[in-house]
Design a protein around this motif. Structure first.
Motif, PDB file in Angstrom:
ATOM      1  N   PHE A  14      -3.290   0.756   7.069  1.00 14.50           N
ATOM      2  CA  PHE A  14      -3.609   0.690   8.490  1.00 14.50           C
ATOM      3  C   PHE A  14      -2.893   1.847   9.159  1.00 14.50           C
ATOM      4  O   PHE A  14      -1.700   2.068   8.933  1.00 14.50           O
ATOM      5  CB  PHE A  14      -3.168  -0.627   9.128  1.00 14.50           C
ATOM      6  CG  PHE A  14      -3.719  -0.828  10.526  1.00 14.50           C
ATOM      7  CD1 PHE A  14      -4.873  -1.571  10.714  1.00 14.50           C
ATOM      8  CD2 PHE A  14      -3.100  -0.266  11.627  1.00 14.50           C
ATOM      9  CE1 PHE A  14      -5.402  -1.746  11.986  1.00 14.50           C
ATOM     10  CE2 PHE A  14      -3.611  -0.430  12.904  1.00 14.50           C
ATOM     11  CZ  PHE A  14      -4.778  -1.184  13.075  1.00 14.50           C
ATOM     12  N   HIS A  74      -7.150  -3.201   4.709  1.00 10.11           N
ATOM     13  CA  HIS A  74      -5.929  -3.860   5.193  1.00 10.11           C
ATOM     14  C   HIS A  74      -6.295  -5.020   6.118  1.00 10.11           C
ATOM     15  O   HIS A  74      -7.349  -4.988   6.768  1.00 10.11           O
ATOM     16  CB  HIS A  74      -5.068  -2.850   5.944  1.00 10.11           C
ATOM     17  CG  HIS A  74      -3.620  -3.209   6.020  1.00 10.11           C
ATOM     18  ND1 HIS A  74      -2.745  -3.014   4.978  1.00 10.11           N
ATOM     19  CD2 HIS A  74      -2.886  -3.761   7.020  1.00 10.11           C
ATOM     20  CE1 HIS A  74      -1.540  -3.423   5.331  1.00 10.11           C
ATOM     21  NE2 HIS A  74      -1.605  -3.883   6.576  1.00 10.11           N
ATOM     22  N   LYS A  96      -8.518   1.165   9.563  1.00  9.85           N
ATOM     23  CA  LYS A  96      -7.906   0.504   8.417  1.00  9.85           C
ATOM     24  C   LYS A  96      -8.735   0.763   7.163  1.00  9.85           C
ATOM     25  O   LYS A  96      -9.924   1.088   7.225  1.00  9.85           O
ATOM     26  CB  LYS A  96      -7.766  -0.995   8.668  1.00  9.85           C
ATOM     27  CG  LYS A  96      -9.069  -1.782   8.648  1.00  9.85           C
ATOM     28  CD  LYS A  96      -8.790  -3.270   8.740  1.00  9.85           C
ATOM     29  CE  LYS A  96     -10.086  -4.080   8.545  1.00  9.85           C
ATOM     30  NZ  LYS A  96      -9.835  -5.524   8.544  1.00  9.85           N
ATOM     31  N   LEU A 120       2.210  -4.270  13.515  1.00  9.83           N
ATOM     32  CA  LEU A 120       1.685  -3.897  12.206  1.00  9.83           C
ATOM     33  C   LEU A 120       2.501  -4.600  11.118  1.00  9.83           C
ATOM     34  O   LEU A 120       3.731  -4.652  11.200  1.00  9.83           O
ATOM     35  CB  LEU A 120       1.755  -2.384  12.006  1.00  9.83           C
ATOM     36  CG  LEU A 120       1.109  -1.500  13.074  1.00  9.83           C
ATOM     37  CD1 LEU A 120       1.215  -0.029  12.686  1.00  9.83           C
ATOM     38  CD2 LEU A 120      -0.345  -1.888  13.296  1.00  9.83           C
ATOM     39  N   TYR A 171      -7.160   3.665  16.104  1.00 12.14           N
ATOM     40  CA  TYR A 171      -6.737   2.992  14.887  1.00 12.14           C
ATOM     41  C   TYR A 171      -7.887   2.892  13.884  1.00 12.14           C
ATOM     42  O   TYR A 171      -9.069   2.973  14.231  1.00 12.14           O
ATOM     43  CB  TYR A 171      -6.196   1.596  15.201  1.00 12.14           C
ATOM     44  CG  TYR A 171      -7.181   0.676  15.900  1.00 12.14           C
ATOM     45  CD1 TYR A 171      -7.974  -0.209  15.174  1.00 12.14           C
ATOM     46  CD2 TYR A 171      -7.317   0.696  17.291  1.00 12.14           C
ATOM     47  CE1 TYR A 171      -8.879  -1.047  15.817  1.00 12.14           C
ATOM     48  CE2 TYR A 171      -8.216  -0.135  17.935  1.00 12.14           C
ATOM     49  CZ  TYR A 171      -8.986  -1.008  17.196  1.00 12.14           C
ATOM     50  OH  TYR A 171      -9.889  -1.832  17.829  1.00 12.14           O
ATOM     51  N   ASP A 180      -6.509  -7.323   9.437  1.00 11.91           N
ATOM     52  CA  ASP A 180      -6.540  -6.970  10.855  1.00 11.91           C
ATOM     53  C   ASP A 180      -5.120  -7.038  11.427  1.00 11.91           C
ATOM     54  O   ASP A 180      -4.356  -7.961  11.101  1.00 11.91           O
ATOM     55  CB  ASP A 180      -7.436  -7.929  11.634  1.00 11.91           C
ATOM     56  CG  ASP A 180      -8.903  -7.811  11.221  1.00 11.91           C
ATOM     57  OD1 ASP A 180      -9.248  -6.822  10.551  1.00 11.91           O
ATOM     58  OD2 ASP A 180      -9.678  -8.727  11.576  1.00 11.91           O
ATOM     59  N   GLN A 181      -4.788  -6.083  12.262  1.00 15.75           N
ATOM     60  CA  GLN A 181      -3.482  -6.071  12.899  1.00 15.75           C
ATOM     61  C   GLN A 181      -3.631  -6.530  14.351  1.00 15.75           C
ATOM     62  O   GLN A 181      -4.735  -6.823  14.806  1.00 15.75           O
ATOM     63  CB  GLN A 181      -2.877  -4.675  12.803  1.00 15.75           C
ATOM     64  CG  GLN A 181      -2.814  -4.147  11.372  1.00 15.75           C
ATOM     65  CD  GLN A 181      -1.801  -4.850  10.485  1.00 15.75           C
ATOM     66  OE1 GLN A 181      -0.642  -4.491  10.439  1.00 15.75           O
ATOM     67  NE2 GLN A 181      -2.239  -5.866   9.746  1.00 15.75           N
ATOM     68  N   TYR A 182      -2.509  -6.592  15.084  1.00 20.68           N
ATOM     69  CA  TYR A 182      -2.535  -7.216  16.399  1.00 20.68           C
ATOM     70  C   TYR A 182      -2.107  -6.241  17.505  1.00 20.68           C
ATOM     71  O   TYR A 182      -1.277  -5.364  17.292  1.00 20.68           O
ATOM     72  CB  TYR A 182      -1.587  -8.417  16.460  1.00 20.68           C
ATOM     73  CG  TYR A 182      -1.892  -9.526  15.479  1.00 20.68           C
ATOM     74  CD1 TYR A 182      -3.203  -9.846  15.127  1.00 20.68           C
ATOM     75  CD2 TYR A 182      -0.855 -10.267  14.902  1.00 20.68           C
ATOM     76  CE1 TYR A 182      -3.464 -10.869  14.239  1.00 20.68           C
ATOM     77  CE2 TYR A 182      -1.120 -11.291  14.019  1.00 20.68           C
ATOM     78  CZ  TYR A 182      -2.424 -11.584  13.680  1.00 20.68           C
ATOM     79  OH  TYR A 182      -2.685 -12.596  12.796  1.00 20.68           O
ATOM     80  N   THR A 188       2.355  -5.994   6.637  1.00 18.62           N
ATOM     81  CA  THR A 188       1.674  -6.138   5.349  1.00 18.62           C
ATOM     82  C   THR A 188       1.511  -7.619   5.039  1.00 18.62           C
ATOM     83  O   THR A 188       2.158  -8.476   5.643  1.00 18.62           O
ATOM     84  CB  THR A 188       2.448  -5.428   4.231  1.00 18.62           C
ATOM     85  OG1 THR A 188       3.810  -5.866   4.239  1.00 18.62           O
ATOM     86  CG2 THR A 188       2.405  -3.913   4.438  1.00 18.62           C
TER      87      THR A 188
END
Length: 338
Positions: free
Chosen positions: A104, A122, A119, A168, A117, A124-126, A170
Motif C-alpha cells: 500500500f 494489500h 494498493k 496504514l 493512494y 484496504d487501509q483507513y 499490515t
C-alpha cells in the motif's frame, strides 16, 4: 538482523503539516514487513507499506530489494501506478518463487491537501475524518507485486482536512490470535480507531498496539505487525492562504514576462515588478505565496513541460474576494486558473 533493521527509518522524516507515528514488530528473527517514509519534495511525502510472505532470510532479502526499488522510482515518477509498474518489473527479476509482495502506498500533498493512494494485493487501509469521526476505506484494484509480468493497478485521490488521519497497517495486526484461537479481526481494529481516532496521533498508535497485546494475552504472534499513522494539520501557511483570498489587497496591473529557465525566475520577476511599482514588502510576500500556490498546481498538472513560458499575472481586488489570474501560453495555447 542488524542489516534488516537498518532498512527501517531510524528517525521519522519531518514535514510541516504532518504528524507521524510508526513502528514495526517482528514475529521472528527475520521479518517480511517493511515501511518507509520518503520526502518527495518540500510539500509531498510518500508512505510505503510492504508485506512479504514468510519470516526467513529470503523474505528479508526481498524486503531489502523492494526498499531499493521504491527509493529508485519514487523520485522519478509522480504516478503511483507508474511506480508500482517499475517496482513490479524489478521484483519479477529477483523473485523466483511464490514470494509476492502486498503493498500500500500513499502520497500526501500538504499544499493541495490531497491524498493519493494505491494498493497491490494489500488490505484496504483507513482514513479517519476528523469532522465526522468516521472511517473511510481506502480501496483500489491492484494485484500483488511480483506475481505477473504486467501488473494492473489503480490510483485514487481524495481531499484531506485538518485533523484527518491516515492509518496504514499490515495484516498481522488483524490476523494474530489469542489463547482461544480467535483473531483480533478487522472489526476490533475498526471500532477502536473510530472510537479513539480523534486523539493525538502517537496516543492512537500506542493504544492500538496496547489493545492488540492485551487481546493476544501473551500468545506469541504468528505474523509481523507494522503500523503507521499520519495526521494532517493545517499550518500557518494554509491559514495565510485563506486570509489572502478572504481579505482585501490593492489591485495589481497586468504583468507579462518570458521565462526561459525556471519557474522561480518567473516568480522573482513578478515580485520585482511589484517592488518597482512601490508595493511594500509585506504585500509582496503575500502575493508570492499566492503565486507559488497556483503555479505549483500547474506544475503538478504537467503544464510546465515547455521550453519557453509566457506568464501573465493579474490580481483584481474587490470587497468580496481577490481573484488572481495566471495565463501560461505556448504557441497559441493557454491554461487558466483563478
Amino acid at each position: 538482523r542488524e542489516i534488516q533493521e537498518g532498512l527501517y527509518p531510524k528517525d521519522l522524516p519531518k514535514m510541516a503539516g504532518l504528524e507521524i507515528a510508526a513502528d514495526l514488530f517482528q514475529a521472528r528473527k527475520f521479518g517480511g514487513d517493511y515501511y518507509d517514509i520518503i520526502p518527495v519534495n518540500d510539500h509531498e511525502m510518500a508512505f510505503v507499506l510492504v508485506d512479504v510472505a514468510g519470516h526467513d532470510i529470503a523474505a528479508a532479502f526481498i524486503v531489502g530489494m523492494a526498499k531499493l526499488s521504491f527509493l529508485a522510482h519514487i523520485p522519478v515518477y509522480s504516478s503511483i501506478v507508474d511506480i508500482f509498474n517499475h517496482v513490479n518489473e524489478d521484483m519479477i527479476k529477483v523473485i523466483k518463487e511464490e514470494r509476492f509482495l502486498s503493498v500500500f502506498m500513499a502520497i500526501i500533498n500538504t499544499y493541495t491537501k490531497t491524498l493519493r493512494y494505491a494498493k497491490a494485493g494489500h488490505p484496504d487501509q483507513y482514513l479517519f475524518k476528523a469532522n465526522t469521526h468516521e472511517l473511510q476505506f481506502l480501496a483500489t484494484d491492484g494485484m500483488f507485486i511480483g506475481a505477473f509480468n504486467e501488473g494492473k493497478f489503480e490510483e485514487k485521490t481524495c481531499t484531506i482536512e485538518h485533523g484527518d488521519k491516515l492509518i496504514l497497517f499490515t495484516d498481522g495486526i488483524t490476523e494474530n490470535r489469542n489463547i482461544k484461537n480467535e483473531q483480533y479481526g478487522d472489526k476490533r481494529l475498526f471500532d477502536l480507531i473510530e472510537r479513539e481516532g480523534h486523539k493525538d496521533v502517537q496516543f492512537l498508535h500506542d493504544t492500538i498496539i496496547q489493545e492488540h497485546r492485551k487481546f493476544c494475552n501473551g500468545v506469541k504472534p504468528n505474523d509481523d505487525i507494522c503500523l503507521l499513522i499520519v495526521e494532517f494539520q493545517e499550518t500557518v501557511y494554509h491559514h495565510q492562504i485563506k486570509t489572502l483570498f478572504d481579505g482585501e489587497l490593492p489591485s495589481l496591473p497586468g504583468i507579462i514576462l518570458d521565462s526561459k529557465r525556471t519557474i522561480n525566475e518567473a516568480i522573482t520577476n513578478v515580485l520585482c515588478s511589484l517592488d518597482d511599482n512601490g508595493y511594500d514588502d509585506s504585500l509582496i510576500r503575500q502575493y508570492k505565496k499566492i503565486l507559488q500556490l497556483l503555479i505549483m498546481k500547474f506544475h503538478e498538472s504537467k503544464a510546465f513541460k515547455f521550453s519557453k513560458l509566457r506568464i501573465v499575472g493579474h490580481i483584481n481586488n474587490s470587497k468580496i474576494k481577490i481573484v488572481l489570474f495566471i495565463d501560461i501560453m505556448k504557441q497559441g495555447h493557454s491554461f487558466f486558473t483563478t
